[in-house]
Scaffold this active site. Sequence first.
Site, short mmCIF file in Angstrom:
data_model
loop_
_atom_site.label_atom_id
_atom_site.label_comp_id
_atom_site.label_asym_id
_atom_site.label_seq_id
_atom_site.Cartn_x
_atom_site.Cartn_y
_atom_site.Cartn_z
N GLU A 144 1.71 -0.44 -5.03
CA GLU A 144 0.78 0.63 -5.36
C GLU A 144 1.67 1.86 -5.52
OE1 GLU A 144 -3.42 2.46 -3.76
OE2 GLU A 144 -1.82 2.19 -2.29
N ASP A 163 0.84 -1.19 0.00
CA ASP A 163 0.00 0.00 0.00
C ASP A 163 0.88 1.26 0.00
OD1 ASP A 163 -2.72 1.23 0.47
OD2 ASP A 163 -1.68 1.97 2.24
#
Length: 691
Positions: free
Chosen positions: A381, A345
């Site tokens: 990401e 993330d």
Amino acid sequence: MRLTAGTSSRLGASWDGRGTNFALFSANAHKVELCLFDSQGRRELERIELPERTEDVWHGYLNDVSPGQLYGYRVHGPYEPEHGHRFNANKLLLDPYARRLAGRLVWSDAHFAYRTGSAREDLSFDRRDNARGMPKAVVVDETFNWGRREMRPNVPWEDTIIYEAHVKGLTQKRDDVPPNLRGTYGGLSSPAMIEHFKRLGVTTIELLPVHGLIDDRVLVEKKLSNYWGYNTLAFFAPEARYAQDNPLDAFRTTVARLHDAGIEVMLDVVYNHTAEGDHMGPTLSFRGIDNASYYWLRPDNPRFYDDFTGCGSSVNLTHPRVLQMVMDSLRYWVEICHIDGFRFDLATTLARGPNGFDRNAAFLTAIRQDPVLASVKLVAEPWDLGLGGYQVGAFPSQWSEWNDRYRSTMRRYWSGEGSLIGEVSRRMTGSSDLFNHDGRTQRASVNHITVHDGFTLADLFSYNEKHNEANGEDNRDGSNHNHSNNCGHEGPTDDEGIVVLRRQLRKNQLACLLLAQGLPLILAGDEVGNSQSGNNNAYCQDNEIGWVSWAGLGREGDDLTDFIGYITELRRRFPQIRAHRWLDGRRVDGSYGVLWLTPAADEMEEQDWNFPEGRFLAYVLGPVEHGQAPIFIVLNAAPEPIVFKLPKMAEYASWQQLLNTADVEQKAADFAPGSETTAPPRSVLAFAGSA
């Protein structure tokens, strides 16, 4: 208990069969106390000062402490927020290396190191003991019988098809999962779910965060929770809310069963921030252990944090011990839990240095050389909210990346926007404009249309506007730029024409996703028309909104499980879709990687790419090896039918229709080269060349 020096070589609580070694990093502490609790975590039994400090690791060994012991720390040092230090020994702190958590956080003002409501805010000092409301770390025995059959699937990158799911949300409403397993780790590997994964043809389950987490106070006060789990407090401990008893063993049992079925397990991991938030947040672990080491602080005013994440603070991986914690965590999940990969993330934050994102950052360098992590899948990401945070295409060759350019292009295309065929051509062939450098291949691009964050696929074609009122933020949260198309009616409708169009657009997106080069990622529930009632930010909805509704399973029109399974089989049948060499056009010997064709089956020229409002794209992917078949793909996003010709190729006597998303029954048909046929409005077609 007999207390000895122990060792600093392994952080956390390590049981060796006779006793337990405790080790905690803190560069700026003056003293560290280990606190032992009763089995309920309510009463502090003993407070023991760790006797040794070696290279900023405080450590001690207790001979009579065994698995099951609950513990926490109190760390002494200066409380000087203006200098970046926030020590407060009145606060019980969770071990960053905790392997298991006992109890949940019970919110109160005692969890804040400062006096809440004070005019001096976080510059004030609070002396209340928060131990009663804190989760405790648990000493664990890490041994586990994986069984002789447990083998990691080791799915090649190019064959990977990812299915993103939430542990609880996936099975909470699934009737064919035993009631006691619904919403748990065990539910993921129940026979019904394994059969479902096999029908879909997915190879890899990517789980939303399962690291130990807490629910934000503001959400709890609204009677909501941090459902998605992007609020980590324990990077080594499986979240207990998804297990009935021992979460570590429950999680590993599920991994073993999925592996036995040939399915990989990836984790979505959140190392970019923690649950402690900004300077007004609680003191639960890292902040009270060594705030100045764990977090990015503003150089000009270290009372405040550099916030690249939008969550109040950012973890500082330029510090060697903080980097060590993240690397130790990753290795733990691979070695102890047999995890097959990670999705990071806001990965840009992990690779930040003093001057912003750095492709040679310590974190990326450490990952590159680590022998344990060399065999697992790494997905970034590739953005955060800081300056220069958007880094799609910039990660090293070892990585794959979420490709939001694929998402936005294909959403715009199938929502009816014209003049996109050049962009669509790049996205369908691996996005070479983003990833064709430094030896990277098409697998660098993780293509997706929908993920946990945003509309579901059904909602993408049912809503023009977000409907997040249930989140309690007056619909201000969530993205306003969704490139969605409600097909003429906002929300559910009984209009058969709209229902049929929405279904076809869902099929088009799924077909493109699985026929595109790169790695496809499917959002759990999209195969059965799952809706979140237009909520595009269901992070706090641990209820019917956030859980997958399986009502569409087996229902004609809504259930696209077998449709997806059919196209995943096509993907396996045609290796050129799974290619790991960048495509070229016509070669000297007449062979080709890709041919872009007009509706008349002529090779496209510059003026064809610039066709005003063009919505038709057709191309042939050539065989990888002699004797294999080419595949001819047609994308017609126009609202009207378009007549086109099948290409003439001397070595192929016919074209066999494999796919027509407008054809409910998928009837087989053969076409002669050069013959005409029609692409229905808003449809995807595919044909295989036959000798």
